[in-house]
Design a protein around this motif. Structure first.
Motif, PDB file in Angstrom:
ATOM      1  N   LYS A 155       0.814  -1.225   0.000  1.00  0.00           N
ATOM      2  CA  LYS A 155       0.000   0.000   0.000  1.00  0.00           C
ATOM      3  C   LYS A 155       0.850   1.278   0.000  1.00  0.00           C
ATOM      4  O   LYS A 155       0.495   2.279   0.606  1.00  0.00           O
ATOM      5  CB  LYS A 155      -0.983  -0.012   1.169  1.00  0.00           C
ATOM      6  N   LEU A 156       1.971   1.218  -0.717  1.00  0.00           N
ATOM      7  CA  LEU A 156       2.850   2.380  -0.854  1.00  0.00           C
ATOM      8  C   LEU A 156       2.616   3.120  -2.166  1.00  0.00           C
ATOM      9  O   LEU A 156       2.916   4.311  -2.269  1.00  0.00           O
ATOM     10  CB  LEU A 156       4.322   1.949  -0.742  1.00  0.00           C
ATOM     11  N   VAL A 157       2.082   2.410  -3.169  1.00  0.00           N
ATOM     12  CA  VAL A 157       1.737   3.024  -4.452  1.00  0.00           C
ATOM     13  C   VAL A 157       0.396   2.486  -4.917  1.00  0.00           C
ATOM     14  O   VAL A 157      -0.070   1.432  -4.452  1.00  0.00           O
ATOM     15  CB  VAL A 157       2.797   2.762  -5.559  1.00  0.00           C
ATOM     16  N   ILE A 158      -0.201   3.221  -5.833  1.00  0.00           N
ATOM     17  CA  ILE A 158      -1.388   2.720  -6.536  1.00  0.00           C
ATOM     18  C   ILE A 158      -1.079   2.768  -8.026  1.00  0.00           C
ATOM     19  O   ILE A 158      -0.277   3.583  -8.478  1.00  0.00           O
ATOM     20  CB  ILE A 158      -2.671   3.531  -6.227  1.00  0.00           C
ATOM     21  N   ARG A 159      -1.704   1.878  -8.755  1.00  0.00           N
ATOM     22  CA  ARG A 159      -1.559   1.877 -10.212  1.00  0.00           C
ATOM     23  C   ARG A 159      -2.929   2.071 -10.816  1.00  0.00           C
ATOM     24  O   ARG A 159      -3.935   1.630 -10.264  1.00  0.00           O
ATOM     25  CB  ARG A 159      -0.890   0.594 -10.686  1.00  0.00           C
ATOM     26  N   GLU A 160      -2.921   2.773 -11.937  1.00  0.00           N
ATOM     27  CA  GLU A 160      -4.173   2.992 -12.654  1.00  0.00           C
ATOM     28  C   GLU A 160      -3.884   3.055 -14.141  1.00  0.00           C
ATOM     29  O   GLU A 160      -2.832   3.525 -14.564  1.00  0.00           O
ATOM     30  CB  GLU A 160      -4.872   4.263 -12.173  1.00  0.00           C
ATOM     31  N   ARG A 215      -4.822   2.973 -22.833  1.00  0.00           N
ATOM     32  CA  ARG A 215      -5.129   1.918 -21.854  1.00  0.00           C
ATOM     33  C   ARG A 215      -4.009   0.878 -21.738  1.00  0.00           C
ATOM     34  O   ARG A 215      -3.979   0.098 -20.804  1.00  0.00           O
ATOM     35  CB  ARG A 215      -6.444   1.213 -22.212  1.00  0.00           C
ATOM     36  N   ARG A 216      -3.067   0.866 -22.673  1.00  0.00           N
ATOM     37  CA  ARG A 216      -1.949  -0.076 -22.592  1.00  0.00           C
ATOM     38  C   ARG A 216      -0.935   0.358 -21.545  1.00  0.00           C
ATOM     39  O   ARG A 216      -0.160  -0.456 -21.063  1.00  0.00           O
ATOM     40  CB  ARG A 216      -1.248  -0.216 -23.946  1.00  0.00           C
ATOM     41  N   GLN A 217      -0.950   1.644 -21.210  1.00  0.00           N
ATOM     42  CA  GLN A 217       0.000   2.162 -20.229  1.00  0.00           C
ATOM     43  C   GLN A 217      -0.622   2.195 -18.841  1.00  0.00           C
ATOM     44  O   GLN A 217      -1.823   2.406 -18.700  1.00  0.00           O
ATOM     45  CB  GLN A 217       0.463   3.564 -20.611  1.00  0.00           C
ATOM     46  N   VAL A 218       0.223   2.004 -17.844  1.00  0.00           N
ATOM     47  CA  VAL A 218      -0.210   2.038 -16.453  1.00  0.00           C
ATOM     48  C   VAL A 218       0.553   3.149 -15.746  1.00  0.00           C
ATOM     49  O   VAL A 218       1.777   3.248 -15.874  1.00  0.00           O
ATOM     50  CB  VAL A 218       0.069   0.683 -15.759  1.00  0.00           C
ATOM     51  N   HIS A 219      -0.170   3.997 -15.028  1.00  0.00           N
ATOM     52  CA  HIS A 219       0.448   5.041 -14.218  1.00  0.00           C
ATOM     53  C   HIS A 219       0.586   4.557 -12.783  1.00  0.00           C
ATOM     54  O   HIS A 219      -0.293   3.858 -12.260  1.00  0.00           O
ATOM     55  CB  HIS A 219      -0.382   6.324 -14.239  1.00  0.00           C
ATOM     56  N   VAL A 220       1.677   4.946 -12.154  1.00  0.00           N
ATOM     57  CA  VAL A 220       1.948   4.586 -10.764  1.00  0.00           C
ATOM     58  C   VAL A 220       2.136   5.888  -9.991  1.00  0.00           C
ATOM     59  O   VAL A 220       2.855   6.785 -10.434  1.00  0.00           O
ATOM     60  CB  VAL A 220       3.229   3.720 -10.660  1.00  0.00           C
ATOM     61  N   SER A 221       1.480   5.981  -8.831  1.00  0.00           N
ATOM     62  CA  SER A 221       1.635   7.154  -7.967  1.00  0.00           C
ATOM     63  C   SER A 221       1.698   6.700  -6.513  1.00  0.00           C
ATOM     64  O   SER A 221       1.295   5.583  -6.181  1.00  0.00           O
ATOM     65  CB  SER A 221       0.493   8.153  -8.183  1.00  0.00           C
ATOM     66  N   LEU A 222       2.202   7.575  -5.660  1.00  0.00           N
ATOM     67  CA  LEU A 222       2.337   7.245  -4.244  1.00  0.00           C
ATOM     68  C   LEU A 222       1.008   7.356  -3.523  1.00  0.00           C
ATOM     69  O   LEU A 222       0.192   8.223  -3.833  1.00  0.00           O
ATOM     70  CB  LEU A 222       3.334   8.195  -3.562  1.00  0.00           C
ATOM     71  N   THR A 223       0.823   6.496  -2.536  1.00  0.00           N
ATOM     72  CA  THR A 223      -0.302   6.617  -1.614  1.00  0.00           C
ATOM     73  C   THR A 223       0.124   7.566  -0.492  1.00  0.00           C
ATOM     74  O   THR A 223       1.304   7.949  -0.395  1.00  0.00           O
ATOM     75  CB  THR A 223      -0.659   5.258  -0.992  1.00  0.00           C
ATOM     76  N   LYS A 224      -0.789   7.916   0.377  1.00  0.00           N
ATOM     77  CA  LYS A 224      -0.447   8.746   1.546  1.00  0.00           C
ATOM     78  C   LYS A 224       0.604   8.024   2.395  1.00  0.00           C
ATOM     79  O   LYS A 224       1.543   8.637   2.895  1.00  0.00           O
ATOM     80  CB  LYS A 224      -1.686   9.064   2.383  1.00  0.00           C
ATOM     81  N   ARG A 225       0.453   6.719   2.529  1.00  0.00           N
ATOM     82  CA  ARG A 225       1.421   5.926   3.295  1.00  0.00           C
ATOM     83  C   ARG A 225       2.805   5.988   2.638  1.00  0.00           C
ATOM     84  O   ARG A 225       3.825   6.160   3.310  1.00  0.00           O
ATOM     85  CB  ARG A 225       0.942   4.475   3.403  1.00  0.00           C
ATOM     86  N   GLY A 226       2.836   5.864   1.340  1.00  0.00           N
ATOM     87  CA  GLY A 226       4.091   5.961   0.600  1.00  0.00           C
ATOM     88  C   GLY A 226       4.718   7.340   0.740  1.00  0.00           C
ATOM     89  O   GLY A 226       5.942   7.467   0.884  1.00  0.00           O
TER      90      GLY A 226
END
Length: 143
Positions: free
Chosen positions: A85-90, A96-107
């Motif tokens: 639970k340090l990052v989320i992917r969307e 739609r072939r690409q996935v973005h990764v960003s930090l969660t509040k915990r991260g």
């Protein structure tokens, strides 16, 4: 191929001292990451995401480039960071072939603590690194 320049004993000593100082910093960083409950590579990934120029998310491909690791290795790393639970992917809305990764509040919190301790360490060793870099660069040329 140009002939290599002759390296003096003093230059070897400076290069060795610089390499030693870098390794000490890397060791500090590795220990700090483990102390925070993540691997050094996970810490590097969090920093690469947060520090990406101009936006708060990266594609898996961009993260692979920043970490200098293979795409499939990056996918595994993101899987582990997601399970912690340090990052989320969307999925990218535009592609739609690409996935973005960003930090969660915990991260974000974890990275902030690590970054703070790293800044302190760099303030401590910065003058030595700067002196060694200047010595390796040689005398400044007049303009």
């Amino acid at each position: 191929m140009p002939t290599p320049r002759k390296i003096t004993q003093k230059q070897y000593e400076t290069l060795a001292a610089f390499r030693f100082a870098l390794r000490q910093f890397l060791r500090f960083s590795e220990q700090a990451a483990h102390g925070a409950g993540v691997t050094p590579q996970q810490h590097q990934a969090l920093l690469a995401i947060k520090g990406f120029p101009g936006r708060a998310k990266v594609t898996v491909g961009e993260l692979a480039e920043r970490l200098q690791i293979a795409h499939h290795s990056t996918v595994g790393l993101v899987d582990r960071l997601t399970s912690e639970k340090l990052v989320i992917r969307e999925a990218c809305k535009e592609d739609r072939r690409q996935v973005h990764v960003s930090l969660t509040k915990r991260g974000e919190r974890l990275l902030e603590g690590l970054s703070s301790s790293h800044q302190e360490e760099l303030r401590r060793i910065g003058p030595e690194l700067r002196d060694l870099l200047e010595e390796m660069a040689g005398p400044k040329k007049e303009k």
